[in-house]
Design a protein around this motif. Structure first.
Motif: not given
Length: 342
Positions: A135-139, A172-181, A212-222
């Motif tokens: 998934v990091q390559r997709v990110d 340029l815009w991104t989406t914001d779920g209103g909570r969290g990242a 932790l896989p979740f931290v690697t994915i979220m913090y390295a590319s997500g």
């Protein structure tokens, strides 16, 4: 070789200060992720209303920044080489094709994505191939697509409710779920925006293999990575002009980016442009996703436990140092021992 007591105490103190400083810096980082975001907040009704008002006023000066192209990325991790979209993803994508007939659509397969990186950004290929989780390559490839082509990127569990043209007038815009990242599931941008240059160049130094896989994915590319880049980019911008000064400012003075709201909470602003597949997403989930989902739902409790843990660690460290000091101190000899020595 024994370390003198004073030196050991100093070393322990340095270690504690470093740990405490690092913990505070990480907490400040998480504050930027979970509690406040820079940029200009836009609800989907605001975007739609602005488009209608501009059309009614015949405002020809409104500039379309984003090209009419929608990108999707599909990497089949279960059956490599099979680029046939699952039925649910194909149906969501078709909603965008039906509501945006004058857009170009591009589906990036695993081979196409790698060939694109190899041809256009060969300096990144080693990192791209070396990602631990697919998934990091997709990110990563979505960021390079935005930089190179511009357009709108959409995850395949998102669909379209209507024409997306009103969203093309924001650079340029991104989406914001209103909570969290901030979210990287839907992105819009003109080509070669400096934000993407800064972000893509930061992918290599952020490529850490966390336990932790979740931290690697979220913090390295997500999403955490995108949010960190977002906040860093805005921190470098001049302060926005407000009031009468904004009216007299030169065109293009506003460099802040836009956050299009996609809050799912009850009572939040309605979604005008996008839809989301029920139960969609999560194809990259690992064993620790549930853990971090629980932390997100109980964020205050998490910080209380974290500070309590740091306090306990400090107390234990101080106790150990005091016990070590007492153990290595001088003890008075008994009379019997003194006489025998004499």
């Amino acid at each position: 070789m024994r370390i003198p007591l004073r030196i050991s105490v100093v070393l322990w103190a340095i270690i504690l200060v470093v740990l405490l400083g690092y913990s505070i810096s990480r907490l400040l980082f998480f504050k930027s992720i979970f509690f406040a975001h820079a940029g200009i907040r836009l609800t989907q009704p605001q975007v739609a209303t602005a488009a209608v008002e501009s059309k009614e006023a015949g405002a020809s000066q409104r500039v379309q920044h984003i090209p009419k192209i929608i990108h999707n990325v599909f990497h089949n991790w279960h059956v490599p080489g099979d680029d046939t979209l699952p039925k649910d993803m194909a149906e969501m994508r078709q909603t965008c094709i039906d509501t945006n007939p004058d857009f170009e659509f591009k589906l990036w397969t695993e081979k196409m994505s790698r060939d694109f990186i190899e041809e256009e950004y060969p300096w990144f290929l080693r990192t791209y191939d070396g990602y631990r989780y697919p998934v990091q390559r997709v990110d990563a490839v979505r960021y390079f697509i935005m930089q190179h082509y511009g357009g709108i990127y959409m995850d395949l569990d998102n669909g379209c409710k209507t024409d997306l043209t009103p969203l093309l007038y924001y650079p340029l815009w991104t989406t914001d779920g209103g909570r969290g990242a901030l979210s990287n599931n839907i992105l819009g941008s003109r080509p070669n925006h400096p934000f993407w240059h800064r972000l893509t160049l930061s992918l290599i130094p952020y490529d850490w293999k966390w336990p932790l896989p979740f931290v690697t994915i979220m913090y390295a590319s997500g999403q955490w990575f995108l949010t960190a880049m977002w906040e860093e980019y805005h921190a470098l911008l001049p302060r926005p002009v407000a009031g009468d000064a904004a009216k007299n400012a030169a065109p293009g003075h506003e460099h802040r980016l836009y956050r299009v709201m996609m809050d799912m909470a009850e009572g939040a602003d309605p979604w005008v442009f996008f839809s989301h597949q029920d139960g969609g997403g999560g194809t990259w989930n690992n064993w620790d996703n549930t853990l971090f989902a629980g932390i997100g739902d109980h964020l205050l409790l998490f910080f209380v436990v974290l500070f309590a843990g740091l306090g306990l660690l400090t107390w234990v460290s101080v106790r150990c140092v005091r016990r070590y000091r007492k153990k290595k101190g001088y003890t008075r000899l008994s009379n019997r021992s003194s006489s025998s020595v004499a």
